[in-house]
Design an enzyme around this catalytic site. Structure first.
Site, PDB file in Angstrom:
ATOM      1  N   SER A  12       0.851  -1.191   0.000  1.00 37.98           N
ATOM      2  CA  SER A  12       0.000   0.000   0.000  1.00 37.98           C
ATOM      3  C   SER A  12       0.882   1.235   0.000  1.00 37.98           C
ATOM      4  O   SER A  12       1.660   1.451   0.932  1.00 37.98           O
ATOM      5  CB  SER A  12      -0.879   0.011   1.249  1.00 37.98           C
ATOM      6  OG  SER A  12      -1.343   1.340   1.474  1.00 37.98           O
ATOM      7  N   HIS A  37      -1.293  -1.460  -4.246  1.00 35.07           N
ATOM      8  CA  HIS A  37      -2.558  -1.091  -3.596  1.00 35.07           C
ATOM      9  C   HIS A  37      -2.576   0.420  -3.369  1.00 35.07           C
ATOM     10  O   HIS A  37      -1.664   0.982  -2.762  1.00 35.07           O
ATOM     11  CB  HIS A  37      -2.656  -1.843  -2.272  1.00 35.07           C
ATOM     12  CG  HIS A  37      -3.936  -1.660  -1.526  1.00 35.07           C
ATOM     13  ND1 HIS A  37      -5.077  -2.380  -1.793  1.00 35.07           N
ATOM     14  CD2 HIS A  37      -4.258  -0.835  -0.499  1.00 35.07           C
ATOM     15  CE1 HIS A  37      -6.047  -2.015  -0.959  1.00 35.07           C
ATOM     16  NE2 HIS A  37      -5.577  -1.071  -0.168  1.00 35.07           N
ATOM     17  N   ASP A  39      -4.696   3.631  -1.952  1.00 35.87           N
ATOM     18  CA  ASP A  39      -5.756   3.977  -1.001  1.00 35.87           C
ATOM     19  C   ASP A  39      -6.299   5.384  -1.255  1.00 35.87           C
ATOM     20  O   ASP A  39      -5.621   6.378  -0.990  1.00 35.87           O
ATOM     21  CB  ASP A  39      -5.212   3.895   0.427  1.00 35.87           C
ATOM     22  CG  ASP A  39      -5.016   2.458   0.882  1.00 35.87           C
ATOM     23  OD1 ASP A  39      -5.988   1.679   0.798  1.00 35.87           O
ATOM     24  OD2 ASP A  39      -3.901   2.121   1.307  1.00 35.87           O
ATOM     25  N   MET A  41      -8.892   8.175  -0.189  1.00 33.42           N
ATOM     26  CA  MET A  41      -9.689   8.569   0.991  1.00 33.42           C
ATOM     27  C   MET A  41     -10.207   9.986   0.810  1.00 33.42           C
ATOM     28  O   MET A  41      -9.502  10.841   0.281  1.00 33.42           O
ATOM     29  CB  MET A  41      -8.816   8.519   2.254  1.00 33.42           C
ATOM     30  CG  MET A  41      -8.163   7.180   2.485  1.00 33.42           C
ATOM     31  SD  MET A  41      -7.268   7.184   4.059  1.00 33.42           S
ATOM     32  CE  MET A  41      -6.502   5.559   3.996  1.00 33.42           C
ATOM     33  N   HIS A  70      -8.393   1.033  -3.829  1.00 32.91           N
ATOM     34  CA  HIS A  70      -9.294   0.852  -2.678  1.00 32.91           C
ATOM     35  C   HIS A  70      -9.956   2.192  -2.376  1.00 32.91           C
ATOM     36  O   HIS A  70      -9.299   3.106  -1.881  1.00 32.91           O
ATOM     37  CB  HIS A  70      -8.452   0.358  -1.494  1.00 32.91           C
ATOM     38  CG  HIS A  70      -9.207   0.175  -0.217  1.00 32.91           C
ATOM     39  ND1 HIS A  70      -8.575  -0.030   0.995  1.00 32.91           N
ATOM     40  CD2 HIS A  70     -10.538   0.153   0.061  1.00 32.91           C
ATOM     41  CE1 HIS A  70      -9.473  -0.162   1.954  1.00 32.91           C
ATOM     42  NE2 HIS A  70     -10.682  -0.043   1.418  1.00 32.91           N
ATOM     43  N   MET A  72     -12.076   4.578  -0.321  1.00 30.53           N
ATOM     44  CA  MET A  72     -12.676   4.855   0.989  1.00 30.53           C
ATOM     45  C   MET A  72     -13.344   6.222   0.847  1.00 30.53           C
ATOM     46  O   MET A  72     -12.901   7.230   1.419  1.00 30.53           O
ATOM     47  CB  MET A  72     -11.595   4.824   2.075  1.00 30.53           C
ATOM     48  CG  MET A  72     -11.162   3.389   2.399  1.00 30.53           C
ATOM     49  SD  MET A  72      -9.532   3.297   3.144  1.00 30.53           S
ATOM     50  CE  MET A  72      -8.521   3.323   1.673  1.00 30.53           C
ATOM     51  N   MET A 141     -11.252  -5.849   5.912  1.00 37.20           N
ATOM     52  CA  MET A 141     -10.436  -4.886   6.656  1.00 37.20           C
ATOM     53  C   MET A 141     -10.091  -5.475   8.025  1.00 37.20           C
ATOM     54  O   MET A 141     -10.982  -5.903   8.768  1.00 37.20           O
ATOM     55  CB  MET A 141     -11.191  -3.566   6.855  1.00 37.20           C
ATOM     56  CG  MET A 141     -11.513  -2.789   5.586  1.00 37.20           C
ATOM     57  SD  MET A 141     -10.101  -2.346   4.567  1.00 37.20           S
ATOM     58  CE  MET A 141      -9.093  -1.399   5.706  1.00 37.20           C
ATOM     59  N   GLY A 146      -8.648   4.175   7.214  1.00 36.58           N
ATOM     60  CA  GLY A 146      -8.328   5.596   7.343  1.00 36.58           C
ATOM     61  C   GLY A 146      -6.841   5.870   7.498  1.00 36.58           C
ATOM     62  O   GLY A 146      -6.361   6.875   7.011  1.00 36.58           O
ATOM     63  N   ASP A 176      -6.580  -6.299   4.459  1.00 37.01           N
ATOM     64  CA  ASP A 176      -6.004  -4.953   4.469  1.00 37.01           C
ATOM     65  C   ASP A 176      -5.968  -4.408   5.900  1.00 37.01           C
ATOM     66  O   ASP A 176      -7.011  -4.166   6.503  1.00 37.01           O
ATOM     67  CB  ASP A 176      -6.858  -4.045   3.565  1.00 37.01           C
ATOM     68  CG  ASP A 176      -6.207  -2.698   3.324  1.00 37.01           C
ATOM     69  OD1 ASP A 176      -5.086  -2.473   3.821  1.00 37.01           O
ATOM     70  OD2 ASP A 176      -6.839  -1.873   2.635  1.00 37.01           O
ATOM     71  N   GLY A 178      -2.566  -3.926   9.032  1.00 33.44           N
ATOM     72  CA  GLY A 178      -1.768  -4.608  10.039  1.00 33.44           C
ATOM     73  C   GLY A 178      -1.167  -5.929   9.597  1.00 33.44           C
ATOM     74  O   GLY A 178      -0.824  -6.762  10.438  1.00 33.44           O
TER      75      GLY A 178
HETATM   76  C1  DX5 Z   1      -6.113   1.581   5.711  1.00 35.07           C
HETATM   77  C2  DX5 Z   1      -5.685   1.290   4.299  1.00 35.07           C
HETATM   78  C3  DX5 Z   1      -4.593   0.302   4.216  1.00 35.07           C
HETATM   79  C4  DX5 Z   1      -3.326   0.736   4.890  1.00 35.07           C
HETATM   80  C5  DX5 Z   1      -2.647  -0.467   5.441  1.00 35.07           C
HETATM   81  O1  DX5 Z   1      -7.256   2.341   5.701  1.00 35.07           O
HETATM   82  O2  DX5 Z   1      -6.771   0.809   3.538  1.00 35.07           O
HETATM   83  O3  DX5 Z   1      -4.362  -0.105   2.880  1.00 35.07           O
HETATM   84  O4  DX5 Z   1      -2.440   1.413   4.065  1.00 35.07           O
HETATM   85  O5  DX5 Z   1      -1.531  -0.046   6.135  1.00 35.07           O
HETATM   86  P1  DX5 Z   1      -0.744  -0.985   7.134  1.00 35.07           P
HETATM   87  O6  DX5 Z   1      -0.251  -2.152   6.341  1.00 35.07           O
HETATM   88  O7  DX5 Z   1       0.344  -0.101   7.613  1.00 35.07           O
HETATM   89  O8  DX5 Z   1      -1.709  -1.388   8.200  1.00 35.07           O
HETATM   90 ZN    ZN Z   2      -6.391  -0.170   1.577  1.00 38.17          ZN
END
Ligand code: DX5
Ligand code: ZN
Length: 227
Positions: A12, A37, A39, A41, A70, A72, A141, A146, A176, A178
């Protein structure tokens, strides 16, 4: 894009250098990333604001493989065509982003992309049962969306329920949030095949010093494959 259930690592870029996204995508792919990936937002559906279709379009020439976007954002539908024009391969919308996920997934496929549907930690697997035939990917998730770098939330029961529900359908299960070498085996054993990882991939390196990315990707893949 052909289908298989082999483990795929999707860095990501939320954890990459925002001033060097093109070079970061190239470095991640050169170091073994399967997908990239991205993100998106909106500061409304989630409490953070990143970038939109113009950035995705600018990144497209720097990504040889799958651009996994992705969303959001809410609403989704008014932006679908812009992400198709930007060259997204997979476009994932949250089931919580509006009342008409069925229509949204149809529109994403109609615009020529692979439709994905994402589930927040508080949303049960059942929420996607009636749209399975409209989707190519379910994103589970394992953090509240976020931000990168949050603590992994165990969604093993949900992943197993989805894997059963999917049966023989060609639908990826993506995780997605952690994901690192410690959590990857848990989600892989439960049935996931696409592992998104931000902090765990981009830590310790840079586009100019990308070898740590390779080591990080190999560590996550090896841990997942050992499950
Ligand atoms: C969170 C994102 C993830 C995020 C994951 O809202 O959708 O894609 O970047 O980041 P890590 O891998 O650091 O948890
Ligand atoms: Zn994501």
């Amino acid at each position: 894009m052909s289908f298989d259930r082999a483990i795929k690592i999707a860095p990501s870029i939320l954890a990459a250098d925002f001033a060097a996204f093109g070079a970061e995508c190239e470095a991640a792919e050169a170091q073994g990333a399967d997908w990239i990936h991205v993100d998106v937002m909106d500061g409304h559906f989630v409490p953070n604001l990143t970038f939109g279709p113009a950035m995705c379009k600018a990144l497209r020439p720097h990504i040889k493989g799958v651009m996994d976007v992705h969303l959001m954002i809410a609403p989704v539908d008014p932006s679908i065509d812009a992400f198709a024009e930007a060259g997204a391969d997979v476009l994932t919308a949250h089931v919580e982003a509006g009342p008409h996920i069925h229509r949204t997934l149809q529109a994403i496929r109609g615009a020529g992309m692979r439709p994905g549907v994402a589930l927040n930690p508080g949303t049960p697997a059942e929420a996607v049962r009636d749209v399975l035939d409209l989707t190519d990917l379910i994103c589970v998730m394992t953090v509240n969306p976020g931000f990168g770098g949050q603590k992994f939330i165990d969604m093993g029961d949900k992943i197993r329920a989805l894997r059963d529900m999917i049966g023989d359908r060609e639908i990826h299960i993506e995780i997605d949030g952690g994901v690192d070498p410690k959590t990857a085996p848990l989600v892989a054993a439960a049935g996931a095949d696409v592992l998104v990882a931000g902090s765990a991939v981009f830590k310790g390196g840079s586009a100019a010093n990308p070898e740590p990315y390779g080591a990080n990707i190999r560590a996550i893949r090896a841990a997942a494959e050992s499950a």
